[in-house]
Motif scaffolding. Sequence first.
Motif, PDB file in Angstrom:
ATOM      1  N   MET A 177      79.974  81.162  24.310  1.00  0.00           N
ATOM      2  CA  MET A 177      78.965  81.651  23.377  1.00  0.00           C
ATOM      3  C   MET A 177      78.175  82.768  24.034  1.00  0.00           C
ATOM      4  SD  MET A 177      77.445  78.342  21.307  1.00  0.00           S
ATOM      5  CE  MET A 177      76.184  79.363  20.524  1.00  0.00           C
ATOM      6  N   VAL A 178      78.165  83.930  23.379  1.00  0.00           N
ATOM      7  CA  VAL A 178      77.389  85.091  23.806  1.00  0.00           C
ATOM      8  C   VAL A 178      76.671  85.619  22.575  1.00  0.00           C
ATOM      9  CG1 VAL A 178      77.452  87.382  24.860  1.00  0.00           C
ATOM     10  CG2 VAL A 178      79.116  85.651  25.561  1.00  0.00           C
ATOM     11  N   GLY A 179      75.397  85.943  22.709  1.00  0.00           N
ATOM     12  CA  GLY A 179      74.621  86.419  21.566  1.00  0.00           C
ATOM     13  C   GLY A 179      74.823  87.895  21.295  1.00  0.00           C
ATOM     14  N   TYR A 180      74.392  88.336  20.124  1.00  0.00           N
ATOM     15  CA  TYR A 180      74.406  89.753  19.780  1.00  0.00           C
ATOM     16  C   TYR A 180      73.216  90.058  18.885  1.00  0.00           C
ATOM     17  CZ  TYR A 180      75.967  88.746  15.006  1.00  0.00           C
ATOM     18  OH  TYR A 180      76.025  88.294  13.709  1.00  0.00           O
ATOM     19  N   GLN A 181      72.881  91.326  18.764  1.00  0.00           N
ATOM     20  CA  GLN A 181      71.802  91.758  17.883  1.00  0.00           C
ATOM     21  C   GLN A 181      71.759  93.280  17.839  1.00  0.00           C
ATOM     22  OE1 GLN A 181      70.567  89.932  20.992  1.00  0.00           O
ATOM     23  NE2 GLN A 181      71.283  91.942  21.646  1.00  0.00           N
ATOM     24  N   PRO A 182      71.125  93.839  16.790  1.00  0.00           N
ATOM     25  CA  PRO A 182      70.790  95.262  16.808  1.00  0.00           C
ATOM     26  C   PRO A 182      69.443  95.445  17.484  1.00  0.00           C
ATOM     27  CG  PRO A 182      70.201  94.349  14.694  1.00  0.00           C
ATOM     28  CD  PRO A 182      70.761  93.201  15.520  1.00  0.00           C
ATOM     29  N   LEU A 183      69.074  96.679  17.751  1.00  0.00           N
ATOM     30  CA  LEU A 183      67.766  96.977  18.332  1.00  0.00           C
ATOM     31  C   LEU A 183      67.352  98.371  17.900  1.00  0.00           C
ATOM     32  CD1 LEU A 183      65.486  96.026  20.271  1.00  0.00           C
ATOM     33  CD2 LEU A 183      66.710  97.224  22.103  1.00  0.00           C
ATOM     34  N   GLU A 184      66.307  98.392  17.059  1.00  0.00           N
ATOM     35  CA  GLU A 184      65.817  99.658  16.528  1.00  0.00           C
ATOM     36  C   GLU A 184      66.976 100.442  15.907  1.00  0.00           C
ATOM     37  OE1 GLU A 184      63.730 101.203  19.940  1.00  0.00           O
ATOM     38  OE2 GLU A 184      61.999  99.898  19.600  1.00  0.00           O
ATOM     39  N   ASN A 185      67.328 101.624  16.422  1.00  0.00           N
ATOM     40  CA  ASN A 185      68.391 102.409  15.797  1.00  0.00           C
ATOM     41  C   ASN A 185      69.764 102.143  16.401  1.00  0.00           C
ATOM     42  OD1 ASN A 185      67.887 103.567  18.264  1.00  0.00           O
ATOM     43  ND2 ASN A 185      68.131 105.687  17.567  1.00  0.00           N
ATOM     44  N   LYS A 186      69.879 101.139  17.240  1.00  0.00           N
ATOM     45  CA  LYS A 186      71.151 100.810  17.892  1.00  0.00           C
ATOM     46  C   LYS A 186      71.807  99.651  17.145  1.00  0.00           C
ATOM     47  CE  LYS A 186      69.411 102.271  22.406  1.00  0.00           C
ATOM     48  NZ  LYS A 186      68.085 102.722  21.905  1.00  0.00           N
ATOM     49  N   VAL A 187      73.083  99.840  16.783  1.00  0.00           N
ATOM     50  CA  VAL A 187      73.797  98.805  16.020  1.00  0.00           C
ATOM     51  C   VAL A 187      74.147  97.637  16.927  1.00  0.00           C
ATOM     52  CG1 VAL A 187      74.717 100.512  14.402  1.00  0.00           C
ATOM     53  CG2 VAL A 187      76.072  99.867  16.411  1.00  0.00           C
ATOM     54  N   ASN A 188      74.649  96.564  16.326  1.00  0.00           N
ATOM     55  CA  ASN A 188      74.916  95.310  17.032  1.00  0.00           C
ATOM     56  C   ASN A 188      75.616  95.505  18.375  1.00  0.00           C
ATOM     57  OD1 ASN A 188      73.848  93.450  15.149  1.00  0.00           O
ATOM     58  ND2 ASN A 188      75.669  93.655  13.858  1.00  0.00           N
ATOM     59  N   PHE A 189      75.068  94.874  19.391  1.00  0.00           N
ATOM     60  CA  PHE A 189      75.676  94.854  20.717  1.00  0.00           C
ATOM     61  C   PHE A 189      75.553  93.434  21.263  1.00  0.00           C
ATOM     62  CE2 PHE A 189      71.280  96.347  20.969  1.00  0.00           C
ATOM     63  CZ  PHE A 189      70.711  95.449  21.844  1.00  0.00           C
ATOM     64  N   PHE A 190      76.368  93.110  22.255  1.00  0.00           N
ATOM     65  CA  PHE A 190      76.290  91.802  22.894  1.00  0.00           C
ATOM     66  C   PHE A 190      75.104  91.752  23.857  1.00  0.00           C
ATOM     67  CE2 PHE A 190      80.863  91.809  21.845  1.00  0.00           C
ATOM     68  CZ  PHE A 190      80.925  90.604  21.166  1.00  0.00           C
ATOM     69  N   ARG A 191      74.477  90.565  23.936  1.00  0.00           N
ATOM     70  CA  ARG A 191      73.447  90.310  24.932  1.00  0.00           C
ATOM     71  C   ARG A 191      73.886  89.105  25.756  1.00  0.00           C
ATOM     72  NH1 ARG A 191      67.853  87.133  24.258  1.00  0.00           N
ATOM     73  NH2 ARG A 191      69.440  85.666  23.573  1.00  0.00           N
ATOM     74  N   MET A 192      74.385  89.393  26.927  1.00  0.00           N
ATOM     75  CA  MET A 192      74.845  88.359  27.850  1.00  0.00           C
ATOM     76  C   MET A 192      73.663  87.921  28.701  1.00  0.00           C
ATOM     77  SD  MET A 192      77.820  87.040  29.084  1.00  0.00           S
ATOM     78  CE  MET A 192      78.488  86.340  30.590  1.00  0.00           C
ATOM     79  N   VAL A 193      73.336  86.631  28.683  1.00  0.00           N
ATOM     80  CA  VAL A 193      72.234  86.105  29.488  1.00  0.00           C
ATOM     81  C   VAL A 193      72.826  85.224  30.585  1.00  0.00           C
ATOM     82  CG1 VAL A 193      70.071  84.828  29.493  1.00  0.00           C
ATOM     83  CG2 VAL A 193      70.727  86.139  27.470  1.00  0.00           C
ATOM     84  N   VAL A 194      72.666  85.639  31.825  1.00  0.00           N
ATOM     85  CA  VAL A 194      73.264  84.939  32.959  1.00  0.00           C
ATOM     86  C   VAL A 194      72.166  84.231  33.731  1.00  0.00           C
ATOM     87  CG1 VAL A 194      74.661  85.188  35.036  1.00  0.00           C
ATOM     88  CG2 VAL A 194      75.024  86.729  33.099  1.00  0.00           C
ATOM     89  N   LEU A 195      72.177  82.887  33.731  1.00  0.00           N
ATOM     90  CA  LEU A 195      71.129  82.187  34.478  1.00  0.00           C
ATOM     91  C   LEU A 195      71.566  80.863  35.082  1.00  0.00           C
ATOM     92  CD1 LEU A 195      69.464  79.663  32.705  1.00  0.00           C
ATOM     93  CD2 LEU A 195      69.320  81.610  31.185  1.00  0.00           C
ATOM     94  N   SER A 196      72.566  80.203  34.522  1.00  0.00           N
ATOM     95  CA  SER A 196      72.938  78.872  34.990  1.00  0.00           C
ATOM     96  C   SER A 196      73.570  78.917  36.378  1.00  0.00           C
ATOM     97  CB  SER A 196      73.925  78.221  34.017  1.00  0.00           C
ATOM     98  OG  SER A 196      74.442  77.016  34.563  1.00  0.00           O
ATOM     99  N   PRO A 197      73.137  78.039  37.290  1.00  0.00           N
ATOM    100  CA  PRO A 197      73.772  77.983  38.611  1.00  0.00           C
ATOM    101  C   PRO A 197      75.201  77.443  38.562  1.00  0.00           C
ATOM    102  CG  PRO A 197      72.131  76.238  38.382  1.00  0.00           C
ATOM    103  CD  PRO A 197      71.994  77.114  37.177  1.00  0.00           C
ATOM    104  N   LEU A 198      75.613  76.883  37.418  1.00  0.00           N
ATOM    105  CA  LEU A 198      76.991  76.422  37.261  1.00  0.00           C
ATOM    106  C   LEU A 198      77.960  77.582  37.068  1.00  0.00           C
ATOM    107  CD1 LEU A 198      76.514  73.389  34.824  1.00  0.00           C
ATOM    108  CD2 LEU A 198      76.817  73.318  37.294  1.00  0.00           C
ATOM    109  N   VAL A 199      77.426  78.764  36.752  1.00  0.00           N
ATOM    110  CA  VAL A 199      78.272  79.918  36.459  1.00  0.00           C
ATOM    111  C   VAL A 199      78.901  80.451  37.743  1.00  0.00           C
ATOM    112  CG1 VAL A 199      78.244  82.308  35.648  1.00  0.00           C
ATOM    113  CG2 VAL A 199      77.000  80.557  34.391  1.00  0.00           C
ATOM    114  N   SER A 200      80.194  80.765  37.667  1.00  0.00           N
ATOM    115  CA  SER A 200      80.920  81.333  38.798  1.00  0.00           C
ATOM    116  C   SER A 200      81.398  82.739  38.438  1.00  0.00           C
ATOM    117  CB  SER A 200      82.135  80.462  39.129  1.00  0.00           C
ATOM    118  OG  SER A 200      83.074  80.500  38.055  1.00  0.00           O
TER     119      SER A 200
END
Length: 506
Positions: free
Chosen positions: A465-488
């Motif tokens: 699961m990876v989120g996405y959204q627009p921002l002001e005049n920029k069309v939808n892009f992915f927002r990858m949030v990296v924080l879990s210590p389980l991630v390799s």
Amino acid sequence: MADVVPSIGLVEDLAGPQHPEDSLVNHSEGQFFLNEAFKIIVDEVLNKGTDVQQKVCDWKEPEELAQLLDLELRAAGEPHHRLLERVRDVAKYSIKTSHPRFFNQQFAGVDYHSLAGRFLSEALNTNLYTYEAAPVFVLMENEVLRSLRLLIGWTEGDGIFCPGGSTSNMYAMNLARFQLFPEVKSQGLCGLPRLAIFTSSQSHYSVKKGAGFLGIGTDNVILVKVDDGGCMIPEDLDEKIALVKSQGTVPFIVSCTAGTTVQGAFDPLDRIADVCEKHKLWMHVDGAWGASVLFSKQHRHLLKGIERANSVAWNPHKLLLAGLQCSALLLRDCTGLLKRCHVANATYLFQQDKFYDLDLDIGNKSLQCSRKVDCLKLWLMWKAVGSSGLEERVNKAFFNARYFVQELKKRKGFYLLHEPEFLNICFWFIPPSLRGKEGNPDYQEKLAKVAPAIKERMMKKGSMMVGYQPLENKVNFFRMVVLSPLVSQEDMDFCLDEIERLGNDM
């Protein structure tokens, strides 16, 4: 247990036949159910839910899911074996936020010490408002808040745990207004001038929500310009404050952001503090996402100047993995402002002739009466791993995020929105069919559909699961949030590979 058994017949006489497994009258059966349910939780949520070979989600359409869960509430109770099936279904069909490939929100992963604290606080079922009701947790909350304030740079001050960062931000607005106009508590809004709040155009939506809730009005939230990275521009803030003053409106608070929701931007706190001091405004820092960087000697420079703020919102349930919910409002004030603003003198609860120090009845600081114990999960985790362990956790998240950016730049079709300074990585994936066609009139329209389509495919597949959204005049892009210590690093590579697999045919 013997004293419970005779009461069963009495209940049946008064209310008709009771279910033989009703835990209200059969304590041992209730304990058996709890033990079995706990086994299911450990298996489905903590074992399978953190296994990279398992799905992040088992997606079902709403109608099918409602039928699978058997949501209907009936007059008669159900046997425990059926209830245990429901427990398993709830676990099975819920999103596995502790999965190494859950990158959708600003919380992820699991800390087992914190989880033990959550189990303990739920079992104790304590209400955190008076020392007599929660002696352990009154002292514990005070100590945890003190330790968080020290990380900011305050040797004294005040604070309280709130139900989320949005509430912490609203508390700050209320306190700033009360400090300037204490009569608002008794007289209401009718005697106040028009007030103005200043925040960046990329701040959290709770600022506007709070303005509406407090009667300040969303139209009186003045949005300050940001640079390409999403950071507030202090010069524009200064100009807008001066303009508002010239129009007869009273500015009273600047809400900065340390780690914006989308880009992860850190407002320049030192320079904003200069502006706030110039105009004598309350400076609040919404550090719900980014304040945990204070644990890292390597990265805490991002929050330079935070010690000059009047208040800070901090959510350890995000980057530190304390578990939902764990949100603190921290104040530099030492005059009892928090209590004076919210005290209601409820004599049935906060009697003034108690036999202990009345300052230990911390419920007078809160807008709530009933308040959950949110400090225990953070305290137990902090005790277990220490400040050095939390620092390592923060640094690892930065390391993984930098690795992801490094690998993304090597691949065709991936483009960063902006070079990230935090753990939010915003990027577009351009499928082969759109490459080289940036000049076409329908390019942006087609690009806007890519991220939502890939998100649908990954959810239905259950791979990540990876989120996405627009921002002001920029069309939808992915927002990858990296924080879990389980991630390799393998998970980082998988994410890029999977987006390519799911999007190459578009």
